[in-house]
Write a protein that holds these residues in place. Structure first.
Motif, PDB file in Angstrom:
ATOM      1  N   ASP A 113       0.831  -1.207   0.000  1.00  0.00           N
ATOM      2  CA  ASP A 113       0.000   0.000   0.000  1.00  0.00           C
ATOM      3  C   ASP A 113       0.863   1.252   0.000  1.00  0.00           C
ATOM      4  O   ASP A 113       0.589   2.217  -0.729  1.00  0.00           O
ATOM      5  N   GLU A 114       1.910   1.236   0.797  1.00  0.00           N
ATOM      6  CA  GLU A 114       2.772   2.414   0.891  1.00  0.00           C
ATOM      7  C   GLU A 114       3.541   2.648  -0.404  1.00  0.00           C
ATOM      8  O   GLU A 114       3.698   3.784  -0.855  1.00  0.00           O
ATOM      9  N   SER A 118      -2.747   3.002  -2.223  1.00  0.00           N
ATOM     10  CA  SER A 118      -3.804   2.396  -1.419  1.00  0.00           C
ATOM     11  C   SER A 118      -4.602   1.391  -2.240  1.00  0.00           C
ATOM     12  O   SER A 118      -4.984   1.666  -3.375  1.00  0.00           O
ATOM     13  N   GLY A 119      -4.856   0.251  -1.653  1.00  0.00           N
ATOM     14  CA  GLY A 119      -5.619  -0.803  -2.310  1.00  0.00           C
ATOM     15  C   GLY A 119      -4.762  -1.889  -2.919  1.00  0.00           C
ATOM     16  O   GLY A 119      -5.230  -3.024  -3.096  1.00  0.00           O
ATOM     17  N   GLN A 122      -4.196  -4.688  -0.359  1.00  0.00           N
ATOM     18  CA  GLN A 122      -5.396  -5.494  -0.125  1.00  0.00           C
ATOM     19  C   GLN A 122      -5.640  -6.460  -1.273  1.00  0.00           C
ATOM     20  O   GLN A 122      -6.030  -7.614  -1.058  1.00  0.00           O
TER      21      GLN A 122
END
Length: 500
Positions: A113-114, A118-119, A122
């Motif tokens: 994510d970093e 973002s996403g 996941q």
């Protein structure tokens, strides 16, 4: 007590030999070269030491089990295992970098994510959940049991639970690893991360079944390990365990024929004319070698599973550097190619035309035993390369391309370089006997059975096969598993169904 002749001293063959000796059999290993280990070799020069085969050990439980079953000393008493953390640093084509922690789903999700936005983490985490389901469905039949007589069940059934993908008026599910990356991960960098696990085993992600998702899962779930002193130390430990269990080794002994009597394997004949009688023969050799020494084609059983053919090899570049390894350096860095299609066409296309740079794995172990002193560093570069005997000009071009990629992982590489040594597919062929230095891939389900391996039994009663070219396929863990399967088939008979 049976007399058992083992052809070859690779890790799978030695794993079988040790287990058979503990079971009370008299075991003699005949090795064509002057040392043990097969592809697990070492190169030494000027106080530097390098692994020329595998550099890291996944799934060490396989060898822990071997040492528990063959003696009182556990594996950790014979070698020092170090968990590699971070598991890997990845440098993508757009310059993005990410370091993935070892065996931590939450840590990997956060790191992705970093680094990628973002996403991304996941999506990778959700993929690992699906990959675990594929692993749970295939682990036992593919790795812990002899190949099923009805192996076509494994060939036709895709164990990876693909996510439905809607495109125009159709709903499809991924059937190849490349489709998993494109449809489920939806980021070229995540797709490159996924595909690099298949590529490292010489598999084309465009054709590898979705079940190849178990390869990154295996690394994620069980971690990545380094053997202090290099993976060659693992081969040494297995060899010494064999010797301690009274296995006899005959080096410089090329087997030219498997002898038969009354329709059964009855021993081996060596190149010097020596005949060694045996009740059983275990062959840890490449398919073309087995066909030659058995003096008949299609000798392997496997219910019709043919040996894998057309697999690529490896190019390895060993680098001796001045100045020590910087603090905090990642043990492994994967530098991804900027030309995915060009690389895949070079490796798997009919003409092997190189248009772009390769994906290169850079290993920088924090191991004082691999360098002359703290003011030097030993680095190993590896990349997949077509099997065969490349011309010197092709080797030079590819080496330069690998060094150019490695510059992204080691920015001051050229200034620190003392010398380099290149190991080509021809060197792998010399060490292992495989045609063109081809390297076997691990067994995978689905894909019409194209990535299964022949059974450990053969068409000649009393002749068994072991190692990377037999069920369950290539890689150090799989070789160790094949040794356990062969020993079980010999000790318990054809009704053996694996350890519970």
């Amino acid at each position: 007590m049976a007399r058992i002749a083992v052809i070859g001293a690779g890790t799978g063959a030695m794993a079988a030999a040790a287990r058979l000796a503990v079971a009370g059999h008299r075991v003699v290993v005949y090795e064509r070269t002057e040392t043990y280990g097969g592809a697990v070799r070492r190169f030494e020069r000027d106080g530097f030491s390098f692994d020329t085969g595998p550099g890291l050990l996944p799934l060490p439980a396989v060898y822990r089990d071997l040492f528990v079953k063959t003696g009182k000393e556990p594996l950790e008493s014979c070698v020092e295992l170090v968990q590699v953390d971070p598991s890997a640093r990845h440098v993508f084509a757009d310059g993005t970098e990410v370091q993935l922690p070892n065996a931590s789903r939450a840590g990997v999700v956060a790191a992705l994510d970093e680094a990628l936005g973002s996403g991304a983490g996941q999506r990778w985490g959700d993929f690992l959940v699906r990959a675990r389901e594929a692993w749970d469905r295939t682990r036992r039949p593919l790795l812990e049991e002899p190949l099923w007589p009805n192996w076509s069940v494994l060939a036709d059934r895709e164990p990876y639970p693909s996510v439905p993908h809607k495109r125009l008026l159709r709903t499809r599910r991924a059937t190849t690893l490349a489709e998993v990356g494109a449809w489920e991960l939806r980021d070229p960098r995540l797709a490159a991360l996924l595909e690099s696990h298949a590529l490292a085993h010489g598999l084309d992600p465009r054709t590898a079944p979705a079940s190849a998702a178990v390869l990154p899962y295996l690394e994620h779930a069980f971690g990545t390990w380094y053997v202090r002193g290099g993976i060659r130390e693992l081969a040494r430990a297995v060899y010494e365990r064999c010797v301690a269990r009274k296995v006899e080794f005959v080096f410089g002994a090329e087997v030219t024929a498997v002898l038969e009597k009354d329709g059964r394997a009855a021993g081996v004949e060596l190149a010097d004319g020596t005949v060694a009688e045996a009740d059983l023969v275990v062959a840890g050799v490449a398919p073309e070698v087995l066909d030659r020494v058995a003096r008949r084609t299609a000798v392997r059983g496997g219910g019709g599973v043919p040996p894998q053919r057309g697999l690529p090899s490896r190019m390895t570049v060993l680098l001796a550097l001045r100045e020590g390894r910087p603090q905090g350096t990642a043990h492994r860095t994967v530098v991804h190619t900027p030309d995915r299609e060009g690389e895949l066409e070079f490796l798997f296309g009919p003409d092997h035309l190189m248009t772009g740079g390769p994906t290169v794995t850079v290993l920088r172990p924090d191991d004082p035993g691999m360098v002359p002193d703290a003011e030097h560093e030993a680095i190993t570069l590896t990349a997949v390369f077509p099997a065969g005997h490349p011309e010197p000009e092709a080797v030079e071009r590819y080496t330069d391309a690998m060094l150019a990629a490695a510059d992204q992982a080691v920015p001051d590489l050229r200034d620190r370089l003392l010398w380099r040594e290149v190991r080509t597919p021809a060197d792998i062929a010399e060490a292992t006997g495989s045609e063109g230095g081809a390297v076997p891939a691990p067994a995978l389900a689905a894909g019409g059975g194209s990535l299964l391996h022949p059974a450990n039994t053969t068409g000649i009663p009393g002749l068994f096969t072991v190692g990377g070219w037999s069920h369950p396929g290539g890689g150090l863990p799989h070789a160790g598993m094949s040794g356990a399967l062969v020993a079980g088939l010999i000790v318990e008979g054809p009704e053996f169904r694996g350890s519970r």
